[in-house]
Design a protein around this motif. Sequence first.
Motif, PDB file in Angstrom:
ATOM      1  N   THR A 128       0.691  -1.087  -0.065  1.00 49.45           N
ATOM      2  CA  THR A 128      -0.160  -0.177  -0.065  1.00 49.45           C
ATOM      3  C   THR A 128       0.920   1.190   0.077  1.00 49.45           C
ATOM      4  O   THR A 128       0.715   2.176  -0.879  1.00 49.45           O
ATOM      5  N   HIS A 129       1.838   1.066   0.767  1.00 56.48           N
ATOM      6  CA  HIS A 129       3.043   2.419   0.803  1.00 56.48           C
ATOM      7  C   HIS A 129       3.476   2.655  -0.281  1.00 56.48           C
ATOM      8  O   HIS A 129       3.742   3.716  -0.736  1.00 56.48           O
ATOM      9  N   LEU A 130       3.928   1.515  -1.108  1.00 55.20           N
ATOM     10  CA  LEU A 130       4.640   1.574  -2.322  1.00 55.20           C
ATOM     11  C   LEU A 130       3.571   2.287  -3.258  1.00 55.20           C
ATOM     12  O   LEU A 130       4.096   3.149  -4.014  1.00 55.20           O
ATOM     13  N   ASP A 131       2.381   1.609  -3.464  1.00 64.08           N
ATOM     14  CA  ASP A 131       1.577   2.359  -4.338  1.00 64.08           C
ATOM     15  C   ASP A 131       1.187   3.644  -3.942  1.00 64.08           C
ATOM     16  O   ASP A 131       1.117   4.525  -5.007  1.00 64.08           O
ATOM     17  N   GLU A 132       0.978   4.246  -2.891  1.00 64.40           N
ATOM     18  CA  GLU A 132       0.822   5.595  -2.358  1.00 64.40           C
ATOM     19  C   GLU A 132       1.994   6.485  -2.964  1.00 64.40           C
ATOM     20  O   GLU A 132       1.756   7.693  -3.396  1.00 64.40           O
ATOM     21  N   ALA A 133       3.309   5.910  -2.793  1.00 65.75           N
ATOM     22  CA  ALA A 133       4.450   6.703  -2.883  1.00 65.75           C
ATOM     23  C   ALA A 133       4.361   6.863  -4.295  1.00 65.75           C
ATOM     24  O   ALA A 133       4.739   7.832  -4.814  1.00 65.75           O
ATOM     25  N   LEU A 134       4.348   5.622  -5.146  1.00 67.47           N
ATOM     26  CA  LEU A 134       4.069   5.913  -6.763  1.00 67.47           C
ATOM     27  C   LEU A 134       3.212   6.961  -7.090  1.00 67.47           C
ATOM     28  O   LEU A 134       3.440   7.675  -8.053  1.00 67.47           O
ATOM     29  N   ARG A 136       2.022   9.341  -5.570  1.00 68.24           N
ATOM     30  CA  ARG A 136       2.450  10.851  -5.246  1.00 68.24           C
ATOM     31  C   ARG A 136       3.428  11.247  -6.300  1.00 68.24           C
ATOM     32  O   ARG A 136       3.424  12.375  -6.604  1.00 68.24           O
ATOM     33  N   ILE A 137       4.601  10.512  -6.574  1.00 64.92           N
ATOM     34  CA  ILE A 137       5.666  10.855  -7.534  1.00 64.92           C
ATOM     35  C   ILE A 137       4.977  11.078  -8.836  1.00 64.92           C
ATOM     36  O   ILE A 137       5.420  12.138  -9.502  1.00 64.92           O
ATOM     37  N   LEU A 138       4.307  10.420  -9.472  1.00 65.29           N
ATOM     38  CA  LEU A 138       3.365  10.541 -10.699  1.00 65.29           C
ATOM     39  C   LEU A 138       2.617  11.685 -10.576  1.00 65.29           C
ATOM     40  O   LEU A 138       2.851  12.724 -11.555  1.00 65.29           O
ATOM     41  N   ALA A 139       1.897  12.056  -9.544  1.00 66.51           N
ATOM     42  CA  ALA A 139       1.199  13.106  -9.301  1.00 66.51           C
ATOM     43  C   ALA A 139       1.927  14.397  -9.358  1.00 66.51           C
ATOM     44  O   ALA A 139       1.931  15.547 -10.310  1.00 66.51           O
ATOM     45  N   GLU A 140       3.104  14.488  -9.038  1.00 67.95           N
ATOM     46  CA  GLU A 140       4.048  15.371  -8.746  1.00 67.95           C
ATOM     47  C   GLU A 140       4.797  15.688 -10.047  1.00 67.95           C
ATOM     48  O   GLU A 140       4.932  17.038 -10.367  1.00 67.95           O
TER      49      GLU A 140
END
Length: 145
Positions: A128-134, A136-140
């Motif tokens: 889940t953390h990995l998905d959230e981090a990805l 976030r990165i994509l959104a940025e």
Amino acid sequence: MGETVQAEVMMSFLVSEELSFRIPVELRYELDDPYAVRLTFHLPGDAPVTWTFGRELLIDGVGRPCGEGDVRVEPTDSGLLDEALIRLQVGADQALFRVGIPPLLAFLDRTDRLVPLGQERSLADFDTHLDEALDRILAEEQNAG
């Protein structure tokens, strides 16, 4: 390191007191679903049928009667611990299988090396953390563009 543990064990499909026959059953454990073990029963003249079991149910059921509802697992003799019964309930019908405990334990031991029992949650959280981090990165990246 594989993300799947697989094994094939022979089980006795107990049709009645008098009639039983041996069938191959594929055991499968996947990293993506760390709480579950899939058993695929290859019944003669029938399409293979897959049931999903809680891994903990299989581990516990080797030593004492376990499970409620559709799936129950229990040792045939809690003193010997050589064989277990797996009972599957489908509506009014039930199917009963007898399996040697050693091959079952060998398989469960391999799943434990992949994901130690009790650590499934941290694995799920990590995903889940990995998905959230990805995300976030994509959104940025999109915002930056």
